[in-house]
Design an enzyme around this catalytic site. Structure first.
Site: not given
Ligand code: AMP
Length: 142
Positions: A86, A97, A30, A99, A101
């Site tokens: 999220n 898209h 990130d 994802h 974390h």
């Protein structure tokens, strides 16, 4: 429809710090990390978020999450790892898209940055309220 930034990364239109890749999954750093080693794991097949994700795509991601989480954790001897995901703007999704974390966590004395503060304020419910919630959700699984 306009590609998301993550689809552009998958198509190599914009660069990324690749961590892992297989036929179905891509992982990269990130670029606005909240802790040292904050990594994103995405499917190559597009879905907006968890709600339109097919089970095969979910399985492909699930298969590699432990491997990547372990690598991230051991790289800087993290004291723990949070995995966040999220869905929709109100829940904090900013890139549409799917994802995950992977966020390693560090005690202050580790010397690594960890800017994450988690607030998890619980609410007290009566048994009847739990039963109603349970029934509603299980009915929606059918
Ligand atoms: P979310 O808010 O759950 O949608 O998370 C999107 C994440 O993507 C944020 O943590 C951003 O810092 C990260 N991000 C945005 N653009 C890029 C990029 N070009 N490369 C890597 N990470 C990015």
């Amino acid at each position: 429809m306009e590609k998301t930034i993550f689809e552009k990364i998958l198509d190599k239109e914009i660069p990324s710090y690749k961590i892992y890749e297989d036929d179905y999954v891509y992982a990269f750093l990130d670029v606005f990390p909240i802790t040292k080693g904050h990594t994103l794991v995405i499917p190559k097949k597009h879905s907006r978020n968890i709600f339109d994700c097919d089970s095969e795509t979910a399985a492909n991601i699930g298969r590699v999450l432990p491997k990547i989480a372990n690598a991230v954790k051991s790289s800087f001897s993290a004291d723990g790892v949070n995995i966040f995901q999220n869905n929709e703007e109100y829940a904090g999704q900013s890139v549409f898209h799917l994802h995950f974390h992977i966020v390693p966590r560090y005690k202050k004395e580790s010397g690594h940055f960890d800017n994450l503060e988690i607030k998890w304020p619980p609410q007290k419910l009566e048994q009847q309220q739990f039963l109603e919630i349970q029934e509603k959700i299980t009915n929606n699984l059918k």
